[in-house]
Design a protein around this motif. Structure first.
Motif, mmCIF file in Angstrom:
data_model
loop_
_atom_site.group_PDB
_atom_site.id
_atom_site.type_symbol
_atom_site.label_atom_id
_atom_site.label_comp_id
_atom_site.label_asym_id
_atom_site.label_seq_id
_atom_site.Cartn_x
_atom_site.Cartn_y
_atom_site.Cartn_z
ATOM 1 N N ILE A 294 0.889 -1.257 -0.196
ATOM 2 C CA ILE A 294 -0.028 0.138 0.021
ATOM 3 C C ILE A 294 0.899 1.183 0.201
ATOM 4 C CG2 ILE A 294 -1.657 1.626 1.367
ATOM 5 C CD1 ILE A 294 -2.848 -1.402 2.310
ATOM 6 N N ILE A 295 1.824 1.383 1.109
ATOM 7 C CA ILE A 295 2.720 2.632 0.980
ATOM 8 C C ILE A 295 3.549 2.713 -0.094
ATOM 9 C CG2 ILE A 295 4.416 3.679 2.545
ATOM 10 C CD1 ILE A 295 1.563 3.388 3.740
ATOM 11 N N ILE A 392 -9.563 8.628 -2.192
ATOM 12 C CA ILE A 392 -8.985 9.028 -0.985
ATOM 13 C C ILE A 392 -9.656 8.444 0.135
ATOM 14 C CG2 ILE A 392 -8.485 10.997 0.342
ATOM 15 C CD1 ILE A 392 -8.238 12.479 -2.443
ATOM 16 N N GLY A 393 -11.077 8.200 0.003
ATOM 17 C CA GLY A 393 -11.785 7.777 0.949
ATOM 18 C C GLY A 393 -12.724 8.691 1.717
ATOM 19 N N LEU A 394 -12.983 9.752 0.891
ATOM 20 C CA LEU A 394 -13.726 10.791 1.710
ATOM 21 C C LEU A 394 -15.319 10.722 1.196
ATOM 22 C CD1 LEU A 394 -11.639 13.820 0.602
ATOM 23 C CD2 LEU A 394 -11.678 12.655 2.775
ATOM 24 N N ILE A 422 -3.100 2.725 7.128
ATOM 25 C CA ILE A 422 -4.286 3.274 6.537
ATOM 26 C C ILE A 422 -4.358 4.941 6.525
ATOM 27 C CG2 ILE A 422 -7.174 3.508 6.448
ATOM 28 C CD1 ILE A 422 -6.881 0.383 7.604
ATOM 29 N N VAL A 423 -3.910 5.152 7.668
ATOM 30 C CA VAL A 423 -3.831 6.577 7.917
ATOM 31 C C VAL A 423 -2.746 7.167 6.900
ATOM 32 C CG1 VAL A 423 -3.301 8.715 9.239
ATOM 33 C CG2 VAL A 423 -4.861 6.483 10.218
ATOM 34 N N VAL A 424 -2.006 6.752 6.987
ATOM 35 C CA VAL A 424 -0.554 7.389 6.022
ATOM 36 C C VAL A 424 -1.203 7.434 4.634
ATOM 37 C CG1 VAL A 424 1.844 7.183 5.486
ATOM 38 C CG2 VAL A 424 1.188 6.985 7.934
ATOM 39 N N SER A 425 -1.515 6.116 4.223
ATOM 40 C CA SER A 425 -1.805 5.924 2.755
ATOM 41 C C SER A 425 -3.064 6.816 2.302
ATOM 42 C CB SER A 425 -2.151 4.416 2.498
ATOM 43 O OG SER A 425 -3.271 4.165 3.133
ATOM 44 N N VAL A 427 -3.437 9.913 3.437
ATOM 45 C CA VAL A 427 -2.707 11.161 3.176
ATOM 46 C C VAL A 427 -1.988 11.052 1.879
ATOM 47 C CG1 VAL A 427 -0.772 12.709 3.886
ATOM 48 C CG2 VAL A 427 -2.337 11.570 5.558
ATOM 49 N N LEU A 428 -1.278 10.081 1.505
ATOM 50 C CA LEU A 428 -0.483 9.608 0.313
ATOM 51 C C LEU A 428 -1.514 9.737 -1.054
ATOM 52 C CD1 LEU A 428 2.090 7.117 1.250
ATOM 53 C CD2 LEU A 428 2.621 9.704 0.582
ATOM 54 N N ASN A 429 -2.687 9.040 -0.854
ATOM 55 C CA ASN A 429 -3.616 9.226 -1.832
ATOM 56 C C ASN A 429 -4.206 10.635 -2.261
ATOM 57 O OD1 ASN A 429 -3.633 6.373 -1.740
ATOM 58 N ND2 ASN A 429 -5.642 6.272 -0.618
ATOM 59 N N ALA A 430 -4.316 11.611 -1.126
ATOM 60 C CA ALA A 430 -4.832 12.910 -1.140
ATOM 61 C C ALA A 430 -3.635 13.799 -1.854
ATOM 62 C CB ALA A 430 -4.929 13.639 0.105
ATOM 63 N N ALA A 431 -2.404 13.280 -1.485
ATOM 64 C CA ALA A 431 -1.254 14.027 -2.160
ATOM 65 C C ALA A 431 -1.018 13.691 -3.644
ATOM 66 C CB ALA A 431 0.056 13.534 -1.356
ATOM 67 N N TYR A 432 -1.553 12.534 -4.080
ATOM 68 C CA TYR A 432 -1.087 12.278 -5.623
ATOM 69 C C TYR A 432 -2.497 12.545 -6.402
ATOM 70 C CZ TYR A 432 -2.716 7.303 -5.021
ATOM 71 O OH TYR A 432 -3.230 6.151 -4.500
ATOM 72 N N PHE A 433 -3.800 12.790 -5.703
ATOM 73 C CA PHE A 433 -4.673 13.055 -6.507
ATOM 74 C C PHE A 433 -5.289 14.316 -6.720
ATOM 75 C CE2 PHE A 433 -6.269 8.571 -6.431
ATOM 76 C CZ PHE A 433 -6.427 8.165 -7.694
ATOM 77 N N LEU A 434 -5.136 15.010 -5.201
ATOM 78 C CA LEU A 434 -5.471 16.516 -5.439
ATOM 79 C C LEU A 434 -4.876 17.439 -6.252
ATOM 80 C CD1 LEU A 434 -6.431 16.829 -1.574
ATOM 81 C CD2 LEU A 434 -7.830 16.404 -3.297
ATOM 82 N N PRO A 435 -3.419 17.261 -6.416
ATOM 83 C CA PRO A 435 -2.670 18.156 -7.538
ATOM 84 C C PRO A 435 -3.264 17.936 -8.707
ATOM 85 C CG PRO A 435 -1.098 17.174 -6.032
ATOM 86 C CD PRO A 435 -2.605 16.334 -5.636
#
Length: 487
Positions: A294-295, A392-394, A422-425, A427-435
């Motif tokens: 996952i990470i 991201i899981g929102l 789960i928590v760190v991933s 954050v990473l999901n948000a970091a590569y989708f939101l941009p």
């Protein structure tokens, strides 16, 4: 056999027969593309109707069965529907409709060659998926698992470029190699130890092997099901992104990768049994392997500029949420895993549909080239935004549901490694989708407003809406998921 049971068996048979008959019809209609594509759409709608009828019966407590053939003593091709298989089949049948509609726009819009072979192989893949979902034993599962691998190879190599042929070799060698070297021996070992290959509620291995042997056998199954893309057997998935986008959607959402995680979850529940996995600790090692996958996949996705490559590594990470849940081996985790199969399917197909639409309309494949594209393609990128938020899981998107249950299971087991993953991933999901979203919507648009062909836009709009509706109305997948652990 009473009338109702006969009707159930007939429906089960039609679930396999429809895509098989569609394949034959598609091949005969090569010279009449409009009729060929109409057959594809009609077959997908009919399959959806059959699968929905079966879903109603399974929710009412029925467990339809159908004996296909006896190959040898102890080896039978047999179908039997359980709630997990029903959920998988419902996802695949539903998405075949929208993927067929999308494919018509994509294949024509990009003037792709060999379209008849494309639609025929796609139908065979759906046939294999139905057989896999409804397998009554490990032998049947293995047969349809291999058919799925072979039928999707021509789709991966569709363009027949040197890059596509290399990707096809990686694809086939990894999937067939892992299933022959790891999965098949695991099935043989299980049959010798348990005396049966049939799937049973609670498993068939209780008291049959020591804890160490159970852990080894479980490892053979997990890595043998390489379609789940657990590292290090994951490279076939990003390599296969050279295929047309509808194929990527098939690989990531409709059938192939879902076949991998379905196989692992099915074996955890119906071969080992949740209680056996818990008491033996046979799946504890997998928590760390899935967590690493996952990470690591999320970090690779973070640095990928090619849009489909970023989505591919996102899939690798998202699949391992399901594998992580299977490793946690609790009823809540299994419910979360089943829900995430459905949520990831509808969300990720939306993302790949959007990527294909961007390519068709703008010939853009790099994220760095997507400045202002949300202003030029608002329907496409609006759908992409919904799919991204789900990954991201929102809330209010479907991706929240499965992730919440898996997080609850990890917390309940006091498995703080899984919780942190789960928590760190996330954050990473948000970091590569939101941009991607900020680049698409907040930067100036260069060029006129332009969408992809209408069938493509309709398909991605439907799946984006489904991503939200699955969050608002989760009762059917949730009831099926709950029945997996409730008998």
């Amino acid at each position: 056999m009473n009338g109702l049971a006969l009707n159930d068996a007939m429906l089960l048979g039609w679930a396999l027969a429809l895509p098989a008959l569609a394949t034959l019809a598609i091949l005969r209609l090569d010279r009449w593309p409009n009729i060929r594509e109409a057959v594809t759409l009609i077959a997908s709608v009919l399959l959806f109707a059959v699968v929905m009828a079966l879903t109603t019966r399974v929710l009412a407590g029925a467990r339809p069965e159908l004996h296909l053939a006896s190959v040898a003593p102890g080896l039978t091709l047999a179908l039997k529907i359980d709630p997990l298989g029903m959920l998988f089949a419902a996802v695949a049948a539903t998405l075949w409709i929208v993927n067929s509609l999308y494919s018509i726009g994509y294949m024509r819009g990009n003037e792709e060659p060999r379209q008849t072979i494309f639609y025929a192989c796609f139908a065979i893949a759906i046939f294999a998926t139905m057989g896999l979902a409804f397998s009554g034993n490990l032998f049947t599962l293995f047969v349809f698992y291999e058919i799925l691998s072979l039928s999707t190879y021509p789709l991966v190599t569709h363009k027949q470029t040197p890059a596509a042929m290399r990707a096809g070799r990686v694809y086939l060698l990894t999937l067939i190699g892992a299933s022959m070297v790891l999965l098949l021996p695991a099935i043989v070992w299980t049959g010798l130890v348990a005396g049966t290959l049939d799937f049973r509620t609670g498993g068939i291995l209780s008291g049959k092997l020591g804890d160490g042997a159970l852990a080894l056998l479980f490892a053979l199954f997990v890595f043998g099901a390489a379609k789940a893309a657990v590292m290090p057997l994951h490279r076939w998935l990003p390599a296969a992104m050279v295929a047309p986008t509808p194929v990527s959607a098939l690989l990531h959402a409709v059938a192939v990768v879902k076949a991998g995680v379905f196989t692992i979850l099915k074996i955890a529940v119906s071969v080992f049994g949740i209680e056996t996995l818990q008491t033996s600790g046979a799946s504890e090692w997998l928590v760390y392997v899935a967590g690493f996958t996952i990470i690591a996949a999320s970090v690779v996705a973070l640095h990928a500029d090619d849009l489909k490559r970023r989505l591919a590594y996102s899939t690798i990470g998202q699949l391992s949420y399901i594998v992580l849940a299977a490793a946690l081996a609790s009823p809540v985790a299994v419910i979360g895993a089943a829900l995430h199969i459905a949520a990831h399917a509808v969300s990720k197909i939306t993302l790949f549909f959007a990527a294909g639409s961007v390519y068709t309309a703008e010939h853009v494949t790099k994220i760095s080239q997507m400045d202002g594209i949300g202003r030029r393609m608002p329907w496409t990128m609006g759908a992409f935004a919904i799919g991204a938020l789900s990954m991201i899981g929102l809330p209010p998107t479907a991706g929240f549901l499965g992730k919440w249950f898996i997080l609850d299971a990890a917390t309940g087991a006091a498995n703080w490694f899984a919780v942190s993953v789960i928590v760190v991933s996330t954050v990473l999901n948000a970091a590569y989708f939101l941009p991607i979203l900020t680049r698409a919507f907040l930067r100036p648009a260069n060029g006129p407003r332009q969408e992809a062909p209408l069938p493509m836009v309709i398909a991605l709009t439907v799946t984006a809406a489904g991503t939200v509706l699955l969050f608002i109305f989760p009762s059917v997948p949730f009831r099926l998921a709950s029945m997996i652990v409730g008998g």
